[in-house]
Design an enzyme around this catalytic site. Structure first.
Site, PDB file in Angstrom:
ATOM      1  N   ALA A  31     -61.633  98.768 -35.129  1.00  0.00           N
ATOM      2  CA  ALA A  31     -62.461  98.054 -36.110  1.00  0.00           C
ATOM      3  C   ALA A  31     -61.996  96.601 -36.130  1.00  0.00           C
ATOM      4  O   ALA A  31     -61.641  96.039 -37.168  1.00  0.00           O
ATOM      5  CB  ALA A  31     -62.369  98.695 -37.502  1.00  0.00           C
ATOM      6  N   HIS A  36     -57.241  90.607 -35.827  1.00  0.00           N
ATOM      7  CA  HIS A  36     -56.848  91.174 -34.526  1.00  0.00           C
ATOM      8  C   HIS A  36     -57.085  90.160 -33.404  1.00  0.00           C
ATOM      9  O   HIS A  36     -56.278  90.038 -32.488  1.00  0.00           O
ATOM     10  CB  HIS A  36     -57.676  92.428 -34.215  1.00  0.00           C
ATOM     11  CG  HIS A  36     -57.524  93.548 -35.198  1.00  0.00           C
ATOM     12  ND1 HIS A  36     -58.543  93.926 -36.044  1.00  0.00           N
ATOM     13  CD2 HIS A  36     -56.493  94.382 -35.455  1.00  0.00           C
ATOM     14  CE1 HIS A  36     -58.144  94.950 -36.780  1.00  0.00           C
ATOM     15  NE2 HIS A  36     -56.905  95.251 -36.452  1.00  0.00           N
TER      16      HIS A  36
END
Ligand code: AMP
Length: 532
Positions: A31, A36
């Site tokens: 996700a 990230h």
């Protein structure tokens, strides 16, 4: 980009494509969001091969937690990874990763697990998330063993996880470098998280209160408050402004050991966990009780060491002369009669040596004519004053061979970071802002065009009455050196993303010094900006 769902496929890929290349690993639960992405981008900059793991690890979820509903979106994640230049994704199934030993009811009792120190798992999130960090420690250790990366990337957002992983790597003699990346936030201040998807629009509007409360505490800290109780109270009273928020904890701990702090000595981690409805949110900030660190990086010949010395003088800070540290260990190795290529003997010696520098602020008039050795500038190694001897021809001739040895660098970086705890230093090098002091308050990337550096080098040769080399030749040499410096495995030259580039063409040393001094003063005058 390749996608592997089995360890066999991943291992085979690594065997085939590694070939001595640096591998960066970014472990995630998928996700993927901009938080990230920042880890992946950093890994991309610093490694030849980037592996992203996507695995929702059942071992780190408690029986009442959101394992089933945790967002899973492999296809979208794949597209993002492709866009970011990832080389391979590792997305195994639970059975592939843990074998058949992990059933949902027995909490992993048939799986070998890594148990971090209780002192680190019994605070912050560990209080309510029993077994969580054991699960994290186990999955990360398995991934590190599988991929054996040179570097692995983790977000400061999960500060407890980061501290525990660093500790595990240290305690189990891992060789991977753990790279911490700053928290990425929405414009509202809310830290990005895959779990933010659970928030209703109304909760989303309330969630930034966590960051606002931390900012308020930081303001109080900056005005001089060091007491933990008071900082925690500040956060709590801000959080009380949103009545729907159920605060789980507000704690102040040391960011490395996670020991609860009564007051901030060198550094404190102020962290919150709270629920909005069923969504658990975490956030934190680091509070540094130190004078700022000025990190100056840049290519050879940009004038870094002279500028660093002058900046330190002007600001009354210490110039942490890393070159002198390398010279000191070189002298020590020569003194001990160890062959320069006996790397293991050198590693043993250097890891037991202690360097001490004094370099208190000097008035300009206190400088020697060469402007190189201020009067109170002293270098000791293992109790011996080596200030003069480390400038000898013999040491000069051997220092690069010693500095190129990874064990020497590791030890000296450690000693430099110990100096950094008190702050108030100006340090120059090639990877000071990216590697040695990634938290430095002011990062400068000092550079100059190849032509300008060639001209300066030629002037140096003239000044030293050495044989003159043509400008063309010098330019070629400099270009080649730049390529070597920025592509080498050990301490490659890179501009930190948050560094300020200063191009020194046409500027005098005094101009450059003044410019950096002004940047520093501006920094002192305004509150440190937080990552937004
Ligand atoms: P997760 O997928 O939640 O396990 O996170 C994977 C990695 O991304 C962890 O190292 C997290 O700390 C990091 N991460 C998650 N959110 C952020 C964020 N907002 N900023 C920086 N890093 C993050």
């Amino acid at each position: 980009m390749r996608l592997f769902t089995t360890t066999a496929g991943l291992l085979c890929y690594l065997e085939r494509y590694r070939n001595g290349k640096d591998v960066g690993l970014v472990p995630t639960m998928g996700a993927l969001h901009r938080g990230h992405f920042s880890l992946i981008e950093r890994a991309r900059q610093e490694n030849n091969l980037v592996i992203v793991s996507i695995f929702v690890n059942p071992l780190q979820f408690g029986p009442t937690e959101d394992l089933q509903r945790y967002p899973r979106q492999l296809e979208a994640d794949q597209q993002q990874c492709e866009r970011l230049g990832v080389d391979a994704i590792f997305a195994p199934t639970v059975v592939e990763f843990y074998g058949n030993h992990l059933s949902s009811s027995d909490m992993g009792i048939q799986v070998t697990q890594v148990v971090p120190p209780t002192s680190m798992t019994s605070v912050l999130c560990g209080r309510s998330r029993q077994g969580h960090f054991q699960g994290v420690a186990t999955v990360v250790t398995k991934l590190l063993n599988l991929v054996q990366p040179e570097r692995a990337y983790f977000g400061q957002k999960d500060a407890q996880q980061l501290a525990i992983i660093r500790r595990i790597v240290a305690d189990l003699n891992g060789s991977v470098e753990i790279v911490a990346c700053p928290i990425v936030r929405e414009a509202s201040g809310l830290a990005l998280s895959s779990r933010n998807q659970y928030l209703t629009p109304a909760q989303r509007a309330q969630a930034p209160i966590l960051f606002q409360a931390l900012q308020q505490a930081q303001k109080v800290f900056k005005s001089g408050e060091r007491e933990g109780m008071s900082l925690i109270e500040t956060v709590k009273s801000e959080l009380a402004g949103v009545s729907e928020l159920q605060v789980e904890y507000v704690e102040l701990v040391h960011p490395k050991t996670l020991t609860p702090l009564e007051q901030v000595e060198d550094c404190g981690l102020l962290a919150i966990a709270a629920r909005l409805g069923t969504t658990r949110l975490i956030d934190n900030i680091l509070l540094y009780n130190r004078q700022p660190i000025v990190a100056i990086d840049g290519p050879a010949g940009a004038g870094k060491s002279t500028v660093a010395r002058r900046v330190a003088q002007s600001l009354g800070l210490m110039h942490l002369d890393t070159g002198a540290m390398y010279r000191a260990v070189t002298w020590r190795v020569m003194e001990a009669g160890i062959d320069l290529d006996n790397e293991s003997a050198i590693a043993e010696l250097v890891s037991q040596s202690q360097i001490y520098l004094t370099n208190e602020p000097q008035a300009e008039s206190a400088l020697t004519p060469q402007d190189s050795l201020p009067l109170r500038y002293r270098v000791w190694i293992d109790g011996e004053d080596v200030t003069q001897v480390i400038r000898s021809q013999e040491v000069t001739g051997n220092v690069s061979a010693i500095a190129a040895q990874p064990a020497v660098r590791r030890e000296l970086v450690k000693q430099q970071q110990q100096w950094g705890c008190q702050g108030g230093i100006v340090v120059e090098g090639r990877d000071i802002g990216t590697h040695v002091f990634p938290d430095a308050e002011l990062k400068i990337f000092l550079t100059a065009s190849v032509q300008e550096r060639a001209r300066r080098r030629q002037q140096d040769l003239k000044d030293q009455e050495l044989p003159i080399v043509s400008l063309e030749q010098l330019e070629q040499d400099i270009q080649q050196r730049d390529i070597r410096d920025s592509t080498r495995a050990l301490a490659p030259l890179r501009k930190a993303t948050d560094a300020i580039e200063v191009v020194t063409d046409g500027l005098s040393i005094t101009d450059v010094t003044e410019h950096i001094v002004n940047l520093y003063r501006t920094l002192q005058a305004i509150p440190l900006s937080l990552e937004v």
